[in-house]
Design an enzyme around this catalytic site. Structure first.
Site, short mmCIF file in Angstrom:
data_model
loop_
_atom_site.label_atom_id
_atom_site.label_comp_id
_atom_site.label_asym_id
_atom_site.label_seq_id
_atom_site.Cartn_x
_atom_site.Cartn_y
_atom_site.Cartn_z
N PHE A 136 0.85 -1.20 0.00
CA PHE A 136 0.00 0.00 0.00
C PHE A 136 0.88 1.24 0.00
O PHE A 136 0.74 2.14 0.82
CB PHE A 136 -0.96 -0.02 1.20
CG PHE A 136 -2.21 0.81 0.97
CD1 PHE A 136 -3.08 0.51 -0.06
CD2 PHE A 136 -2.51 1.88 1.80
CE1 PHE A 136 -4.23 1.26 -0.28
CE2 PHE A 136 -3.66 2.63 1.61
CZ PHE A 136 -4.52 2.33 0.56
N THR A 165 3.99 -4.89 -4.35
CA THR A 165 5.16 -4.74 -3.48
C THR A 165 6.40 -4.47 -4.34
O THR A 165 6.39 -4.66 -5.55
CB THR A 165 5.38 -5.97 -2.58
OG1 THR A 165 5.62 -7.12 -3.39
CG2 THR A 165 4.18 -6.22 -1.68
N LYS A 200 7.82 -6.41 -10.86
CA LYS A 200 8.55 -7.05 -11.97
C LYS A 200 9.41 -8.22 -11.53
O LYS A 200 9.77 -9.07 -12.35
CB LYS A 200 9.44 -6.00 -12.67
CG LYS A 200 8.66 -4.89 -13.34
CD LYS A 200 9.57 -3.86 -13.98
CE LYS A 200 10.27 -2.99 -12.99
NZ LYS A 200 9.38 -2.04 -12.30
N GLY A 259 4.45 1.55 -17.28
CA GLY A 259 3.52 2.21 -16.37
C GLY A 259 2.16 2.39 -17.01
O GLY A 259 1.48 1.43 -17.36
N GLU A 295 15.25 4.77 -7.80
CA GLU A 295 14.87 3.73 -6.84
C GLU A 295 15.73 3.85 -5.58
O GLU A 295 16.86 4.32 -5.63
CB GLU A 295 15.09 2.34 -7.46
CG GLU A 295 14.21 2.04 -8.65
CD GLU A 295 12.88 1.41 -8.25
OE1 GLU A 295 12.58 1.34 -7.05
OE2 GLU A 295 12.15 1.01 -9.17
N LYS A 299 12.23 -5.58 -17.62
CA LYS A 299 11.17 -5.27 -18.59
C LYS A 299 11.43 -5.96 -19.93
O LYS A 299 10.49 -6.40 -20.60
CB LYS A 299 11.07 -3.75 -18.77
CG LYS A 299 10.57 -3.04 -17.52
CD LYS A 299 10.73 -1.53 -17.62
CE LYS A 299 10.25 -0.86 -16.34
NZ LYS A 299 10.54 0.59 -16.33
#
Length: 335
Positions: A8, A94, A123, A152, A207, A222
């Site tokens: 969340f 997550t 991913k 996205g 990140e 990806k």
């Protein structure tokens, strides 16, 4: 439709807001009434068979930093929630982990074995175990959707699979990581690598583990997903030849500019699966700047087509989850 939401953070909260703001038109237009019956973050969870109050859920997270404070009842762990709650769909948001794909891998496999459909924007599990996850989904007769893992809010996976239906895609290449594209774009404007990285970090583009962006791991993940889904390959992360942008210098950028080109981190599926910095002509449609993503698909008869769009963002990724959910709803209704 009863949903368990794993994680969340920015994406999970954006999804809750999206469900709340579009509740009426989702039901009127698609017959979809999303009901989040369970949600958990790293500190605990909250559940209700009748559905959680989405606005309150977001407010509790904002105030306490966890959804655990939503109710006074004893909080279940994520896996316990998946095992014990009645739900139709698991949504996995997550953080991506490219070492062992946990905890996302356990969440996804547990849900599939319980015959839940799964939507993932994580991913990690797909990068490390795409072929076996697809087999598990087929074996348990559940749908597995993951359009938000690449691009996205830009429907890259859907475009290649559906808009080019009937065509044989022979190769593709593109910019799949907006953070590295932002850094390289700033370097082309005269910034050093360190200054461009610092600027990207200050804007929240990088990140927490910077190697995921800078060493090309995010782009490689990806590329794995695209190669499996679109080209029908059976590959995982170790099959990618991966080089990041740490060694790109200002002299490399200036050298490219002399030939009216720019250095970009390109992920390509041609004879090999490669992620590496590459000089791209400035007039090539792939040569986009800032945080944009771009990918060019070359097919047997239609030539090369390029799709460009935002690579990330909480609401953009939440919109991709909603697309997947509507796809699952349509599939169920059609049976």
């Amino acid at each position: 439709m009863r949903i368990i939401l794993c994680g969340f953070g920015v994406v999970g909260q954006s999804l809750a807001r999206l469900f709340d703001s579009r509740a009426d038109d989702l039901y009127a237009g698609y017959g979809l009434k999303p009901r989040i019956v369970g949600v958990f973050d790293s500190m605990g969870g909250a559940s209700s068979p009748s559905g959680l109050d989405l606005k309150r859920l977001v407010d509790v997270k904002k105030e306490y930093g966890t959804v655990k404070k939503y109710a006074t009842a004893k909080s279940m762990s994520g896996v316990d929630m998946i095992k014990n709650l009645d739900a139709d769909v698991l949504i996995e948001t997550t953080a991506s982990n490219y070492k062992d794909a946990e905890p996302g891998m356990t969440h996804i496999t547990t849900a599939m074995k319980k015959r839940m459909h799964v939507i993932s924007v994580n991913k990690g599990p797909l990068a490390l175990a795409f072929p076996s996850l697809m087999e598990l989904a087929i074996y348990n007769q559940v749908m597995f959707r993951f359009s938000g893992t690449v691009g996205g809010g830009t429907p890259i996976l859907n475009y290649a699979k559906n808009s080019l239906k009937g065509e044989q895609i022979t190769s593709f290449s593109g910019i799949l990581n907006g953070t590295t594209n932002y850094i390289l774009s700033n370097m082309s404007q005269g910034m050093t690598f360190r200054a461009a990285l610092k600027d990207a970090q200050n804007r929240g583009y990088v990140e927490a583990d910077e190697s995921l962006d800078l060493d090309g791991l995010d782009a490689a993940a990806k590329l794995v997903i695209l190669a499996n889904w679109i080209m029908g390959m059976k590959v995982t992360m170790p099959d990618i030849k991966c080089t990041g942008i740490r060694d790109v210098t200002t002299s490399d950028i200036k050298k490219a500019a002399k030939t009216k080109s720019a250095v970009k981190l390109i992920a390509s599926c041609e004879k090999e699966l490669v992620v590496a910095p590459k000089e791209i002509p400035a007039d090539d449609p792939l040569c986009v700047n800032g945080t944009l993503n771009a990918i060019a698909f070359t097919s047997e008869h239609s030539g090369t087509q390029t799709i460009i769009g935002k690579g990330a963002g909480g609401m953009e990724t939440a919109s991709s989850i909603l697309r997947d959910l509507l796809d699952i709803r349509q599939e169920i209704a059609g049976k």
